[in-house]
Design a protein around this motif. Structure first.
Motif, mmCIF file in Angstrom:
data_model
loop_
_atom_site.group_PDB
_atom_site.id
_atom_site.type_symbol
_atom_site.label_atom_id
_atom_site.label_comp_id
_atom_site.label_asym_id
_atom_site.label_seq_id
_atom_site.Cartn_x
_atom_site.Cartn_y
_atom_site.Cartn_z
ATOM 1 N N SER A 1 33.325 43.709 42.173
ATOM 2 C CA SER A 1 33.816 43.757 40.799
ATOM 3 C C SER A 1 34.299 42.420 40.263
ATOM 4 C CB SER A 1 34.954 44.780 40.701
ATOM 5 O OG SER A 1 35.959 44.501 41.655
ATOM 6 N N GLY A 2 34.050 41.329 40.963
ATOM 7 C CA GLY A 2 34.404 40.023 40.406
ATOM 8 C C GLY A 2 35.757 39.516 40.864
ATOM 9 N N GLY A 3 36.279 38.536 40.094
ATOM 10 C CA GLY A 3 37.462 37.802 40.505
ATOM 11 C C GLY A 3 38.740 38.622 40.530
ATOM 12 N N SER B 1 42.854 41.745 39.344
ATOM 13 C CA SER B 1 42.273 42.504 38.243
ATOM 14 C C SER B 1 42.908 43.887 38.225
ATOM 15 C CB SER B 1 40.758 42.619 38.414
ATOM 16 O OG SER B 1 40.438 43.279 39.635
ATOM 17 N N CYS C 1 25.476 37.137 43.545
ATOM 18 C CA CYS C 1 26.827 37.088 44.079
ATOM 19 C C CYS C 1 26.917 38.019 45.293
ATOM 20 C CB CYS C 1 27.840 37.491 43.013
ATOM 21 S SG CYS C 1 27.514 39.079 42.236
#
Length: 441
Positions: free
Chosen positions: A12-14, A17, A438
């Motif tokens: 889900s990214g950086g 969050s 990624c």
């Protein structure tokens, strides 16, 4: 790559969050979810469960989803753990997964590679997914969505089926020429279609420039003599100070760029070294790079703050489209020759800036809203499509060599199309393609 392993990664990214999603895929997925959450939820139904490590310590409460293979993204058993997105929480859950037998962290693009290897996606769809994640403009999103959803693949598959049909008709004539229900000649039934197919592929290749611009952006080089206002224009369009602006000639030595969103398209503007004769070694290198950038550009904005009709001396060997721009309109009152400029601007007052952007927009692809974006976008697409077209042309031209030779050229054309979607002979492409992803994808 050990396909038998069960892999996991943050998808889900950086961090931090609000929510973090950890993806799991492979044969040990059920056991992994059972170990962490106590049970496996019903397929495709979200369940709120506690997540604990092997010592029974509670790590978090999260939404757990389980997707049994083959009806999952990868075609294997998959699960998603939706947890709070604090760094410590995510690290604790990932550590607990890594301690389980048969599990390991995923490599870059490994989830998507497994989807490809298990027949859930082809290579064009995989590349489209990568582009969709990276999309920054509306047209990039539309192009990527078209590819990721299989729009381009369906076109190539339809061409491959026509080639297969043509070969089947040839084989039928070669093997069963004495049978009454087999045509006496395949010329009227398949060669006309092959001529049409060749033209369709050539026309499709003609849209490659539009596909390149949509995916990678319109490359616009700002060129001209020193102090013509190149860096000032870049800063004005970027709405921030990207380049150093002074009255000293030769300030810009390296290539600077800024990306704009213009009518939904990506436009990349390059500020370059001033074009002039100089003995300064560093400045000469900057000018050499300017020339190289111009040769690779889709469009050149050629700037001058002084009247001139001799633009060609600055263009050098560049022969592409040019917009001639009169700069510093607020400071100069000199008369320009008729027809010598295409735009007059001032970055201080804003005069002519909207007209300049309109002029640049005219070099963007003319794509109607809602139209299909089944466009080739990568060099490997072009190379294989060109090979397919050449093989079809060979089959059409070799009328005196025999149907078997013509059929072989059609087979090679089908192989070339198959290499685009990944149907045949693609192992050497996979590491390059999936390495662009990624880790959680």
């Amino acid at each position: 790559m050990r396909v038998a392993d069960t892999i996991f990664a943050l998808s889900s990214g950086g961090l931090p969050s609000g929510v973090a999603i950890i993806r799991i895929s492979g044969p040990e997925t059920r056991n992994a979810v059972t170990n962490l959450c106590g049970r496996v939820p019903s397929p495709r139904r979200a369940s709120l469960l506690s997540i604990r490590n092997r010592n029974g310590e509670k790590l978090d409460d999260g939404i757990i989803l389980f997707f049994p293979g083959p009806n999952s993204f990868t075609g294997e058993d998959c699960a998603e753990l939706q947890i709070h997105g604090g760094r410590a929480t995510v690290k604790a859950v990932l550590t607990s997964l890594g301690e389980l037998q048969g599990l390991r962290g995923a490599e870059a693009g490994e989830f998507s590679r497994r989807a490809f290897e298990n027949g859930r996606m082809d290579l064009v769809e995989v590349e489209g997914l990568a582009d969709l994640i990276a999309a920054e403009t509306e047209m990039q999103r539309r192009l990527a969505a078209e590819h990721a959803s299989g729009g381009l693949s369906r076109l190539y598959d339809s061409w491959a089926k026509r080639l297969t049909h043509a070969r089947a008709m040839i084989e039928a004539e070669l093997d069963f020429a004495d049978e009454e229900d087999v045509p006496g000649s395949v010329a009227s039934s398949i060669w006309a279609d092959m001529r049409i197919l060749e033209k369709e592929i050539i026309n499709h290749l003609g849209s490659a420039r539009a596909g390149e611009i949509v995916r990678d952006g319109l490359k616009v080089v700002i060129a001209g003599p020193p102090n013509a206002g190149k860096s000032s224009l870049l800063n004005h369009l970027a709405k921030r100070d990207i380049a150093i602006v002074t009255d000293i000639p030769g300030t810009t030595r390296d290539i600077l760029h800024v990306d704009l969103d213009l009518s939904g398209f990506a436009v990349r503007l390059y500020d370059t070294a001033g074009l002039r004769e100089t003995e300064d070694i560093v400045e000469r290198e900057g000018i050499r790079r300017t020339r190289l950038s111009m040769e690779e550009a889709h469009l050149v904005l050629l700037l001058s703050d002084m009247p001139t009709s001799d633009w060609a001396s600055w263009l050098g060997t560049y022969r592409g489209p040019v917009i001639r721009v009169h700069t510093k309109a607020d400071k100069t009152t000199a008369t320009w020759p008729d027809g010598a400029v295409d735009a007059t601007i001032s970055v201080q007052t804003g005069v002519g800036m909207s007209e300049l952007l309109d002029a640049i927009s005219r070099y963007l692809p003319d794509l109607e809203a809602g139209s299909s974006l089944a466009l080739p976008t990568r060099r490997r697409h072009l190379e294989n499509l060109q090979a397919a077209s050449a093989e079809i042309a060979s089959a059409l031209s070799m009328t005196d060599t025999g149907l078997d030779i013509q059929a072989e050229h059609l087979r090679l054309a089908g192989q070339a199309l198959g290499r685009v979607t990944g149907r045949v002979d693609v192992e050497d492409l996979l590491d390059v393609i999936f390495s662009e992803f990624c880790i959680g994808k």
